[in-house]
Write an enzyme that holds these catalytic residues in place. Sequence first.
Site, PDB file in Angstrom:
ATOM      1  N   LYS A   1      91.386  39.541   0.751  1.00  0.00           N
ATOM      2  CA  LYS A   1      90.706  38.241   0.454  1.00  0.00           C
ATOM      3  C   LYS A   1      90.930  37.276   1.672  1.00  0.00           C
ATOM      4  CE  LYS A   1      90.845  34.267  -2.620  1.00  0.00           C
ATOM      5  NZ  LYS A   1      91.175  33.714  -3.827  1.00  0.00           N
TER       6      LYS A   1
ATOM      7  N   ASP B   1      90.858  21.153   0.785  1.00  0.00           N
ATOM      8  CA  ASP B   1      90.125  21.082  -0.597  1.00  0.00           C
ATOM      9  C   ASP B   1      89.151  22.168  -0.735  1.00  0.00           C
ATOM     10  OD1 ASP B   1      90.170  20.096  -3.109  1.00  0.00           O
ATOM     11  OD2 ASP B   1      88.336  18.750  -2.567  1.00  0.00           O
TER      12      ASP B   1
ATOM     13  N   GLY C   1     101.471  30.787  -2.161  1.00  0.00           N
ATOM     14  CA  GLY C   1     100.441  31.839  -1.646  1.00  0.00           C
ATOM     15  C   GLY C   1      99.813  31.166  -0.252  1.00  0.00           C
TER      16      GLY C   1
ATOM     17  N   GLY D   1      91.619  31.051 -10.416  1.00  0.00           N
ATOM     18  CA  GLY D   1      90.310  30.585 -10.415  1.00  0.00           C
ATOM     19  C   GLY D   1      88.899  31.223 -10.686  1.00  0.00           C
TER      20      GLY D   1
ATOM     21  N   ASP E   1      87.873  33.650  -9.053  1.00  0.00           N
ATOM     22  CA  ASP E   1      87.679  35.061  -8.464  1.00  0.00           C
ATOM     23  C   ASP E   1      86.825  36.027  -9.238  1.00  0.00           C
ATOM     24  OD1 ASP E   1      88.717  34.058  -5.999  1.00  0.00           O
ATOM     25  OD2 ASP E   1      90.727  34.701  -5.964  1.00  0.00           O
TER      26      ASP E   1
HETATM   27  P1  IMP Z   1      91.891  23.741  -4.517  1.00  0.00           P
HETATM   28  O1  IMP Z   1      91.157  22.934  -3.545  1.00  0.00           O
HETATM   29  O2  IMP Z   1      92.459  25.023  -3.808  1.00  0.00           O
HETATM   30  O3  IMP Z   1      93.051  23.116  -5.445  1.00  0.00           O
HETATM   31  O4  IMP Z   1      90.870  24.325  -5.500  1.00  0.00           O
HETATM   32  C1  IMP Z   1      90.130  23.673  -6.228  1.00  0.00           C
HETATM   33  C2  IMP Z   1      89.328  24.510  -7.228  1.00  0.00           C
HETATM   34  O5  IMP Z   1      88.377  25.472  -6.889  1.00  0.00           O
HETATM   35  C3  IMP Z   1      90.381  25.634  -8.053  1.00  0.00           C
HETATM   36  O6  IMP Z   1      91.089  25.037  -9.080  1.00  0.00           O
HETATM   37  C4  IMP Z   1      89.568  26.903  -8.080  1.00  0.00           C
HETATM   38  O7  IMP Z   1      88.874  26.558  -9.485  1.00  0.00           O
HETATM   39  C5  IMP Z   1      88.401  26.674  -7.207  1.00  0.00           C
HETATM   40  N1  IMP Z   1      88.918  27.605  -6.193  1.00  0.00           N
HETATM   41  C6  IMP Z   1      88.985  27.480  -4.784  1.00  0.00           C
HETATM   42  N2  IMP Z   1      89.378  28.275  -3.870  1.00  0.00           N
HETATM   43  C7  IMP Z   1      89.237  29.485  -5.037  1.00  0.00           C
HETATM   44  C8  IMP Z   1      89.350  30.846  -4.565  1.00  0.00           C
HETATM   45  O8  IMP Z   1      89.578  31.275  -3.345  1.00  0.00           O
HETATM   46  N3  IMP Z   1      89.273  31.441  -5.809  1.00  0.00           N
HETATM   47  C9  IMP Z   1      88.627  31.152  -6.931  1.00  0.00           C
HETATM   48  N4  IMP Z   1      88.608  29.870  -7.203  1.00  0.00           N
HETATM   49  C10 IMP Z   1      88.833  28.867  -6.143  1.00  0.00           C
END
Ligand code: IMP
Length: 192
Positions: free
Chosen positions: A171, A69, A12, A150, A152
Amino acid sequence: MRALVFASSNPGKIAELQALLGPQWQVKSAKDFPAVAEVDEDRDTFEGNAAKKAHAFAKATGLWALADDSGLVVDALGGRPGVYSARYAPTEPERIAKLLAELAGVPEVQRTARFKCVLCLAFPTGDERFTTGTCEGRIGLTARGTNGFGYDPVFELPHGKTMAELTRDEKSALSHRGHAFRAMLPVINALT
Ligand code: IMP
């Protein structure tokens, strides 16, 4: 066509960046470089983790490398789970249940929160550039919606819908990641 690698295996995220950059760029994913060892996200800032991943890929591939991140910053929890969002509890349903439990009794006006995303572009020379994107909202009282991932379903936007009730394009237009990507576009397009 020029190439860069996005240090992620999430299809994605790769597709979102490819759509923004257009056909003059080829976005490679971490899956195209299976020999590059998985990077442990052990830094205590978004910037630190994004830079660690981006530099590991730039060094190993010789390409410009982008890494992100992101996480959820909740005001009533002093900014938690923040950079530890992915490790807040073992599974997604448990993370949501823990967040709602920690916020039990907190009134709606104090449930303000934001998603934050830091992008790092690392050069094979060791140089780096950062952009940041945020998305403001509130943690709802219950989970709603089935899209996204996550947190959302419990992240309510000012118009009342949760992030999980938006289409992917809706989004991307307002998300922390979309903002950070769009801020990085001029930097990428100026690469020589
Ligand atoms: P990453 O850096 O994209 O791996 O995100 C780290 C964590 O932050 C994810 O596992 C989610 O728990 C949360 N997170 C980051 N971006 C989103 C989002 O767009 N929606 C929901 N949760 C998010």
